[in-house]
Enzyme design. Structure first.
Site, short mmCIF file in Angstrom:
data_model
loop_
_atom_site.label_atom_id
_atom_site.label_comp_id
_atom_site.label_asym_id
_atom_site.label_seq_id
_atom_site.Cartn_x
_atom_site.Cartn_y
_atom_site.Cartn_z
N HIS A 68 0.83 -1.19 0.00
CA HIS A 68 0.00 0.00 0.00
C HIS A 68 0.87 1.26 0.00
O HIS A 68 1.99 1.26 0.51
CB HIS A 68 -0.96 0.02 1.19
CG HIS A 68 -0.27 -0.06 2.52
ND1 HIS A 68 0.04 -1.25 3.13
CD2 HIS A 68 0.16 0.91 3.35
CE1 HIS A 68 0.64 -1.00 4.28
NE2 HIS A 68 0.73 0.30 4.44
N THR A 69 0.35 2.31 -0.60
CA THR A 69 1.06 3.59 -0.63
C THR A 69 1.10 4.15 0.78
O THR A 69 0.09 4.11 1.49
CB THR A 69 0.29 4.58 -1.51
OG1 THR A 69 -0.02 3.96 -2.74
CG2 THR A 69 1.10 5.82 -1.74
N SER A 70 2.26 4.65 1.17
CA SER A 70 2.33 5.19 2.52
C SER A 70 2.27 6.71 2.54
O SER A 70 1.43 7.29 3.22
CB SER A 70 3.58 4.68 3.22
OG SER A 70 4.70 4.97 2.42
N MET A 116 -6.02 0.17 -1.38
CA MET A 116 -5.07 0.82 -0.46
C MET A 116 -3.78 1.21 -1.16
O MET A 116 -2.72 1.22 -0.56
CB MET A 116 -4.76 -0.11 0.75
CG MET A 116 -5.93 -0.28 1.67
SD MET A 116 -6.45 1.29 2.41
CE MET A 116 -5.22 1.48 3.66
N PRO A 154 -3.48 4.30 -3.22
CA PRO A 154 -3.99 5.47 -3.96
C PRO A 154 -2.93 6.13 -4.81
O PRO A 154 -1.75 6.10 -4.49
CB PRO A 154 -4.45 6.41 -2.84
CG PRO A 154 -3.66 6.00 -1.65
CD PRO A 154 -3.45 4.53 -1.77
#
Lengths: 243, 263
Positions: A14-16, A119, A121
């Protein structure tokens, strides 16, 4: 060697957080068109690293601007250009049916919402401008979680806090192009004064009633630093009383 | 040339004792039953034309597309078994799109032709698959060398580059006509090529035997900004009118010529 074994936790997908970011994009409808404004800065955290980026872009007859992660905006541009190429190939030898701005806005809504659900984006707030299917001026907004709306005036990032109240105050449906531009420049100047991640090197872009898109070269806004409050900052104290 | 395969023609993965793959030859025969396609490399671009026989009176003629834009700088014309041709064209679109995705620039037509040829060839060496019964012509503009090019891929998966090429039913007489134009010595312009393609197709057409047809013609040239587009309908109409005039003149000449034989 935990990541190689079958029992290792799955690699994080997921992008953090965004790394290279652009700040506000402003959009305004005027009498006979739509106008966008954005600065040319992409920040690397607190560092003003890339001072000559292009955050306003025209693809296949649609004008768009993005704040947020710049690499995600580049990925979105590639996606839209590939879509435009596919559309060109599939629409026969004669009629090349361009997507109108509303279709692109809708397509991006699908993309952004889909990525949010995984999750992962695309960390952008997008402003889409152009003409809709009835050839009327169109101004739409898509954010990183897939929220969309259409409005007469939009802003991303700090612009939504600082510029929107100013735009709302001055907006009229019969604004002329010159007025719209002056208003946007004023807002961009105020954003430069108050947003730490903004610069005064801006671009203005417009779509006119015929659908023609013009993106200006970057230019610098004049700014004034001689306000009384700035020169004599604190009342009744020698010096600025600061720490 | 009806030689029986007698057992060596059941699969693409079988050679015959005299070194032929019959399935590929049969695929080529499928192309020979279809409408004629002609491509001409010109001094200022490339022109492609495909003859589409109108099989039924009630058919809406412009629906069955034979020439496609596969990239901003390339167009592909196909003839033969139409669904097979579509599949090859679609693969061409995918190759072009992937090239842009990976390298950021438009696919050079020579590489596109090579990729399409490799794809078509793949289907000639699998027992479970049959070869494509279609020939495709690739017209393109190479943005680096700044030159237009024309290639053709046959069902056997080989790609050659041409000054002028033809495929389909009338390919033999079409090739003869193209050779008369001596395209390898003095290239003609795109405008001239559109006329010549119309003329050649009409020369080959026998009103009594063949079905009425529609002609699909496309070009890419400096005038089109090196983008592959359909030839405007008015230009095509003018070229067709010119072609028909030429045919009438030839018929008249033939009648007169019988009296006095020339050198």
């Amino acid at each position: 060697m935990d990541f190689l074994s079958a029992t290792a936790p799955p690699a994080r997908e997921h992008t953090s957080r965004p790394i290279v970011t652009g700040t506000s994009v402003l959009g305004l409808k005027y009498d006979g068109g739509v106008m966008l404004a954005a600065d040319t800065l992409c920040s690397y955290g607190t560092m003003a690293k890339y001072k000559n980026t292009r955050r306003l872009k025209s693809i296949d007859g649609v004008l768009m601007g993005a704040g947020g992660e710049y690499s995600d905006f580049q990925a979105i541009q590639d996606m839209l250009e590939a879509d435009a190429l596919e559309n060109e190939c599939m629409s026969g030898l004669y009629d090349s049916q361009e997507r109108n701005a509303k279709e692109t806005w809708n397509y991006l809504r699908a993309v952004m919402y889909n990525r949010r659900n995984k999750m992962k984006p695309l960390w952008n707030d997008l402003v889409i401008a152009g003409l809709d299917e009835k050839k009327e001026p169109f101004l739409g907004w898509v954010d990183k979680i897939g929220t969309t709306f259409q409005e007469n005036l939009v802003a991303t990032g700090f612009g939504s806090y600082l510029a929107i109240p100013l735009l709302r105050e001055k907006y009229r449906a019969d604004m002329q192009e010159g007025e719209a531009r002056a208003l946007l420049e004023d807002c961009m100047r105020i954003l430069f004064y108050r947003d730490c991640r903004a610069s005064n090197r801006i671009q203005i872009a417009k779509v006119d009633a015929a659908g023609d898109i013009l993106i200006s070269d970057p230019y610098e806004l004049d700014t004034q630093w001689d306000s009384e409050a700035f020169r004599a900052p604190v009342a009744d104290l020698d010096g600025d009383g600061g720490w | 040339m009806a030689s029986s395969g007698s057992g060596y023609d059941l699969s693409s993965s079988t050679f015959s004792p005299d070194g032929r793959i019959f399935q590929v030859e049969y695929a080529t025969k499928a192309v020979e039953h279809a409408g004629t396609a002609i491509g001409i490399l010109c001094s200022d671009g490339v022109v492609l034309g495909v003859q589409k026989p109108l099989l039924h009176k009630l058919l809406v003629s412009s629906f069955s597309q034979r020439i496609y834009t596969v990239a901003s700088n390339c167009g592909v014309a196909m003839t033969g078994f139409v669904p097979d041709g579509r599949q090859v064209v679609t693969r061409g679109m995918e190759e072009a799109a992937t090239f842009v995705e990976n390298y950021g620039s438009s696919i050079p037509p020579s590489i596109l032709a090579d990729r399409i040829a490799t794809y078509v060839h793949y289907f000639t060496l699998h027992g479970a698959l049959r070869p494509f019964g279609a020939s495709v012509m690739i017209a393109g503009y190479d943005e680096e060398t700044k030159k237009p090019s024309l290639s053709m891929v046959d069902p056997n998966g080989v790609a050659y580059s041409y000054y002028g090429c033809a495929a389909g039913k009338g390919r033999q007489p079409a090739k003869t006509e193209l050779e008369k134009l001596e395209l390898h010595k003095t290239p003609i312009t795109c405008d001239e090529a559109v006329k010549q393609i119309c003329r050649i197709i009409h020369v080959l057409w026998d009103e009594s035997k063949d079905k009425p047809f529609e002609l699909e013609v496309s070009w890419l040239s400096e005038k089109t900004g090196w983008k592959h587009k359909g030839v405007p309908k008015e230009v095509l109409a003018q070229a067709t009118a010119w072609a028909k005039e030429q045919l009438e003149e030839e018929d008249d000449d033939e009648e007169e010529g019988e009296e006095g034989m020339e050198e």
